[in-house]
Scaffold this motif. Structure first.
Motif, PDB file in Angstrom:
ATOM      1  N   LYS A 103       0.837  -1.212   0.000  1.00 15.50           N
ATOM      2  CA  LYS A 103       0.000   0.000   0.000  1.00 15.50           C
ATOM      3  C   LYS A 103       0.872   1.262   0.000  1.00 15.50           C
ATOM      4  N   GLN A 143      -4.845  -8.446  -1.536  1.00 15.54           N
ATOM      5  CA  GLN A 143      -5.332  -7.268  -0.791  1.00 15.54           C
ATOM      6  C   GLN A 143      -4.714  -5.986  -1.340  1.00 15.54           C
ATOM      7  N   TYR A 147      -6.532  -2.638  -3.138  1.00 14.24           N
ATOM      8  CA  TYR A 147      -6.193  -1.269  -2.740  1.00 14.24           C
ATOM      9  C   TYR A 147      -5.766  -0.456  -3.969  1.00 14.24           C
TER      10      TYR A 147
END
Ligand SMILES: NC(=O)c1ccc[n+]([C@@H]2O[C@H](COP(=O)([O-])OP(=O)(O)OC[C@H]3O[C@@H](n4cnc5c(N)ncnc54)[C@H](OP(=O)(O)O)[C@@H]3O)[C@@H](O)[C@H]2O)c1
Length: 319
Positions: A103, A143, A147
């Motif tokens: 991220k 994941q 994002y």
């Protein structure tokens, strides 16, 4: 050799430049007849792999891409037109760390205003199997993909197949020596299980180059890379053909397989994730039923798996 310093050429920032994935990306871009400026990241700009990149004209930038170093991470991407991003789960085997670092990379690249991110993700085997199987190495990447897709920046996921070079590693041996001197390819999944295998060094980067060289950056695209979709029985047969050594597929119990991985130093959760990946491949396919993308349309043809096996260095496993 098309790495240039000309400001008119797009600047591609490559994470993992000294590693397998980033290295393959740089190799493919260097081969292109289109000019690129390339910035490659490493924690150690003096290591031989970094020195080799500098000699090829890559701008090597030393930076530790971790959340504790946020400011430097943001600075590292300034000026980039495109970014290739990969995280290294196996270095720490922590899902949380992989997700937070993934991220961070996306946030940093977005802040510099790039035209596109190419991310090396994987499918969520947990979601596709309805919770039956899980693997942190896949889950973390899935994941990060979610994002990235929501980040509001053009985003393409170029997923890596299982590396062919996995077969050559003594730290993770697919191929093991039996008591009678022959070799086995042991697996918890049946011999008919098909794996999407990628010739990483030669082929992975070609997919990234293919994306970069499309007339319009294909925001939202998922690319499922494969050089060979081969059953485990075929893998053993073609390794035998390529190396001249007898390698036979052998199905083993989950208990034996787990013991083997733990004795090689894998934490139990990571070992369980590896075994679940094989069960998942058997039931759903490596890409969870998404069609793997073969080499059609890439800049260079793929060699056969037997040719790869013939040219590979088996000295650590076929001893
Ligand atoms: N093996 C498989 O079959 C397979 C299949 C699909 C996906 N994958 C995934 O591939 C990923 C690993 O990629 P790889 O094979 O290219 O790894 P690799 O060859 O081990 O290289 C890792 C690269 O990441 C860089 N790196 C790691 N931590 C860093 C940090 N904190 N800051 C800056 N750079 C850092 C390293 O740079 P320096 O060391 O030079 O600093 C190196 O260039 C894993 O997440 C794995 O799950 C593997």
């Amino acid at each position: 050799m098309t790495i240039t310093q000309a400001q008119s050429a797009p600047l591609v920032a490559v994470v993992g430049a000294t590693g397998v994935q980033g290295g393959s990306v740089i190799k493919a871009l260097v081969e292109s007849d289109k000019p690129y400026r390339i910035r490659g990241f490493t924690r150690d700009a003096t290591k031989p792999a970094a020195e080799a990149l500098k000699k090829r004209g890559v701008e090597v930038v030393a930076v530790n891409l971790v959340v504790e170093n946020k400011e430097e991470v943001y600075k590292a991407f300034v000026g980039a037109d495109y970014a290739f991003l990969v995280t290294n789960y196996w270095e720490h085997m922590s899902l949380e760390r992989e997700v937070s670092e993934g991220k961070l990379l996306i946030d940093a690249v977005k802040a510099t205003g790039v035209k596109g991110i190419i991310w090396s993700g994987l499918v969520s085997i947990k979601k596709i199997s309805g919770g039956k199987y899980t693997s942190d190495a896949f889950e973390g990447k899935a994941q990060v993909t979610e994002y990235g897709r929501a980040a509001g920046v053009p985003f393409v996921d170029v997923q890596a197949g299982a590396y062919a070079t996995n077969f050559l590693k003594s730290s993770f041996p697919f191929v093991v020596k039996e008591a009678d001197g022959t070799y086995a390819l042991p697996s918890v999944a049946p011999g008919t299980t098909v794996m999407s295998i990628i010739d990483m060094e030669h082929a992975y980067g070609l997919y990234v180059r293919w994306v970069l060289e499309m007339p319009v950056f294909p925001d939202g695209l998922n690319v499922y890379t494969t050089s060979w979709d081969l059953s485990q029985e075929d893998q053993a047969r073609q390794i035998s053909e390529g190396t001249g050594k007898k390698v036979v597929f052998k199905q083993i119990t989950p208990e034996v397989a787990a013991q083997r991985l733990v004795s090689l130093g894998f934490p139990p959760a990571a070992a369980a994730g590896i075994l679940d990946t094989f069960h998942f491949m058997d039931e759903f396919g490596y890409y969870g039923g998404n069609p793997s993308t073969n080499a059609d349309g890439l800049a260079r043809p793929t060699r056969t798996f037997a040719e790869w096996a013939k040219s590979a260095d088996w000295s650590k496993v076929l001893v």
